[in-house]
Design a protein around this motif. Sequence first.
Motif, PDB file in Angstrom:
ATOM      1  N   ASN A 120       0.854  -1.188   0.000  1.00 29.44           N
ATOM      2  CA  ASN A 120       0.000   0.000   0.000  1.00 29.44           C
ATOM      3  C   ASN A 120       0.889   1.236   0.000  1.00 29.44           C
ATOM      4  O   ASN A 120       1.903   1.289   0.701  1.00 29.44           O
ATOM      5  CB  ASN A 120      -0.915  -0.006   1.230  1.00 29.44           C
ATOM      6  N   VAL A 121       0.487   2.248  -0.769  1.00 32.05           N
ATOM      7  CA  VAL A 121       1.326   3.436  -0.908  1.00 32.05           C
ATOM      8  C   VAL A 121       0.478   4.702  -0.884  1.00 32.05           C
ATOM      9  O   VAL A 121      -0.738   4.670  -1.105  1.00 32.05           O
ATOM     10  CB  VAL A 121       2.129   3.417  -2.236  1.00 32.05           C
ATOM     11  N   ASP A 122       1.153   5.816  -0.622  1.00 34.72           N
ATOM     12  CA  ASP A 122       0.576   7.137  -0.847  1.00 34.72           C
ATOM     13  C   ASP A 122       0.811   7.450  -2.324  1.00 34.72           C
ATOM     14  O   ASP A 122       1.938   7.744  -2.739  1.00 34.72           O
ATOM     15  CB  ASP A 122       1.273   8.166   0.044  1.00 34.72           C
ATOM     16  N   ILE A 123      -0.236   7.335  -3.133  1.00 33.63           N
ATOM     17  CA  ILE A 123      -0.048   7.420  -4.583  1.00 33.63           C
ATOM     18  C   ILE A 123       0.453   8.786  -5.037  1.00 33.63           C
ATOM     19  O   ILE A 123       1.129   8.888  -6.053  1.00 33.63           O
ATOM     20  CB  ILE A 123      -1.349   7.066  -5.350  1.00 33.63           C
ATOM     21  N   TYR A 124       0.141   9.849  -4.264  1.00 38.43           N
ATOM     22  CA  TYR A 124       0.525  11.192  -4.715  1.00 38.43           C
ATOM     23  C   TYR A 124       2.031  11.288  -4.943  1.00 38.43           C
ATOM     24  O   TYR A 124       2.483  11.932  -5.897  1.00 38.43           O
ATOM     25  CB  TYR A 124       0.072  12.237  -3.691  1.00 38.43           C
ATOM     26  N   LYS A 125       2.801  10.631  -4.086  1.00 33.57           N
ATOM     27  CA  LYS A 125       4.260  10.681  -4.217  1.00 33.57           C
ATOM     28  C   LYS A 125       4.714  10.213  -5.601  1.00 33.57           C
ATOM     29  O   LYS A 125       5.705  10.695  -6.142  1.00 33.57           O
ATOM     30  CB  LYS A 125       4.897   9.808  -3.133  1.00 33.57           C
ATOM     31  N   TYR A 126       3.974   9.264  -6.177  1.00 33.11           N
ATOM     32  CA  TYR A 126       4.403   8.644  -7.433  1.00 33.11           C
ATOM     33  C   TYR A 126       3.825   9.321  -8.675  1.00 33.11           C
ATOM     34  O   TYR A 126       4.315   9.073  -9.783  1.00 33.11           O
ATOM     35  CB  TYR A 126       4.025   7.161  -7.426  1.00 33.11           C
ATOM     36  N   ILE A 127       2.809  10.164  -8.515  1.00 32.53           N
ATOM     37  CA  ILE A 127       2.191  10.776  -9.690  1.00 32.53           C
ATOM     38  C   ILE A 127       2.327  12.297  -9.727  1.00 32.53           C
ATOM     39  O   ILE A 127       1.979  12.921 -10.721  1.00 32.53           O
ATOM     40  CB  ILE A 127       0.694  10.395  -9.801  1.00 32.53           C
ATOM     41  N   CYS A 128       2.855  12.912  -8.649  1.00 35.26           N
ATOM     42  CA  CYS A 128       2.873  14.376  -8.582  1.00 35.26           C
ATOM     43  C   CYS A 128       3.845  15.005  -9.575  1.00 35.26           C
ATOM     44  O   CYS A 128       3.769  16.202  -9.853  1.00 35.26           O
ATOM     45  CB  CYS A 128       3.136  14.860  -7.165  1.00 35.26           C
ATOM     46  N   TRP A 129       4.765  14.207 -10.158  1.00 36.93           N
ATOM     47  CA  TRP A 129       5.690  14.759 -11.151  1.00 36.93           C
ATOM     48  C   TRP A 129       4.936  15.387 -12.321  1.00 36.93           C
ATOM     49  O   TRP A 129       5.396  16.367 -12.902  1.00 36.93           O
ATOM     50  CB  TRP A 129       6.657  13.673 -11.667  1.00 36.93           C
ATOM     51  N   LYS A 130       3.751  14.803 -12.645  1.00 41.18           N
ATOM     52  CA  LYS A 130       3.007  15.341 -13.798  1.00 41.18           C
ATOM     53  C   LYS A 130       2.437  16.727 -13.509  1.00 41.18           C
ATOM     54  O   LYS A 130       2.098  17.464 -14.436  1.00 41.18           O
ATOM     55  CB  LYS A 130       1.909  14.380 -14.238  1.00 41.18           C
ATOM     56  N   ASP A 131       2.368  17.085 -12.213  1.00 41.50           N
ATOM     57  CA  ASP A 131       1.898  18.425 -11.816  1.00 41.50           C
ATOM     58  C   ASP A 131       3.053  19.342 -11.440  1.00 41.50           C
ATOM     59  O   ASP A 131       2.851  20.416 -10.871  1.00 41.50           O
ATOM     60  CB  ASP A 131       0.932  18.305 -10.629  1.00 41.50           C
ATOM     61  N   GLY A 132       4.296  18.913 -11.738  1.00 38.97           N
ATOM     62  CA  GLY A 132       5.449  19.749 -11.450  1.00 38.97           C
ATOM     63  C   GLY A 132       5.862  19.751  -9.989  1.00 38.97           C
ATOM     64  O   GLY A 132       6.427  20.737  -9.505  1.00 38.97           O
ATOM     65  N   VAL A 133       5.597  18.663  -9.272  1.00 39.85           N
ATOM     66  CA  VAL A 133       5.949  18.563  -7.854  1.00 39.85           C
ATOM     67  C   VAL A 133       6.741  17.274  -7.643  1.00 39.85           C
ATOM     68  O   VAL A 133       6.464  16.251  -8.270  1.00 39.85           O
ATOM     69  CB  VAL A 133       4.685  18.544  -6.957  1.00 39.85           C
ATOM     70  N   LEU A 134       7.742  17.348  -6.770  1.00 34.88           N
ATOM     71  CA  LEU A 134       8.487  16.153  -6.364  1.00 34.88           C
ATOM     72  C   LEU A 134       8.344  16.019  -4.858  1.00 34.88           C
ATOM     73  O   LEU A 134       8.729  16.917  -4.109  1.00 34.88           O
ATOM     74  CB  LEU A 134       9.954  16.308  -6.749  1.00 34.88           C
ATOM     75  N   GLN A 135       7.728  14.930  -4.418  1.00 37.51           N
ATOM     76  CA  GLN A 135       7.527  14.691  -2.982  1.00 37.51           C
ATOM     77  C   GLN A 135       8.638  13.780  -2.478  1.00 37.51           C
ATOM     78  O   GLN A 135       8.824  12.681  -2.987  1.00 37.51           O
ATOM     79  CB  GLN A 135       6.154  14.063  -2.736  1.00 37.51           C
ATOM     80  N   LEU A 136       9.359  14.250  -1.470  1.00 43.27           N
ATOM     81  CA  LEU A 136      10.522  13.532  -0.958  1.00 43.27           C
ATOM     82  C   LEU A 136      10.213  12.931   0.398  1.00 43.27           C
ATOM     83  O   LEU A 136       9.739  13.622   1.296  1.00 43.27           O
ATOM     84  CB  LEU A 136      11.724  14.476  -0.831  1.00 43.27           C
TER      85      LEU A 136
END
Length: 204
Positions: A120-136
């Motif tokens: 199980n994952v926090d999906i935002y971390k893996y898809i936010c690149w398309k919105d110009g964000v990198l979650q670390l």
Amino acid sequence: DPKGKRSVIKFSDGSTAWINSVSKVIYPKVFGEKSRERIIYGEIYIDVAKMDETPFFVHTKDLDIKVLGTRFNVSAYNEESIKSVVLVNGSVEVNYRDNTNRLSPNQGLFAESGIAKVKNVDIYKYICWKDGVLQLEDEPFSILLRKLSRYYGVEIHSDPSLDNLKFEGNLNLKDRLEDVLLVLSLTKRFKYKQENNAIYISKE
């Protein structure tokens, strides 16, 4: 797409794909009646149009993904040891080394060295690149710099002693690379300089 470039493709079946930097998708102009197939190099986020009678397939070098209608992210860069499929909604079946796993929303399959794990994952971390964000989240500097190099299309060379520095938080990739590095350097104390279209990072 080359380094530093991203794009969005609308396919003939109504599906949409966001293509990350240094990635490409191979597909026919018009899909056949029995299946819809794409070959992926690199990373994409894709919103698949639902067509019950015409399954949708995505293939990478290591992974085969069967879809009916869904949104998911595939990351399969050759230079990264971990390949992943992260599911936002719908359902996908991922085949890796002749083992098939069905993913539920908010799950990811992560394949490395012949072993695939589903978690199980926090999906935002893996898809936010398309919105110009990198979650670390505890991101090693070496991996972060590879991502920044791809995203901005700039070579980045770093002192290997800095590779295991870890970073937390969100980066706004709409900022200039120099501004991103400035923010990072304030938390971990390193210095950087630009020479001949490349960035060089060293200990402070």
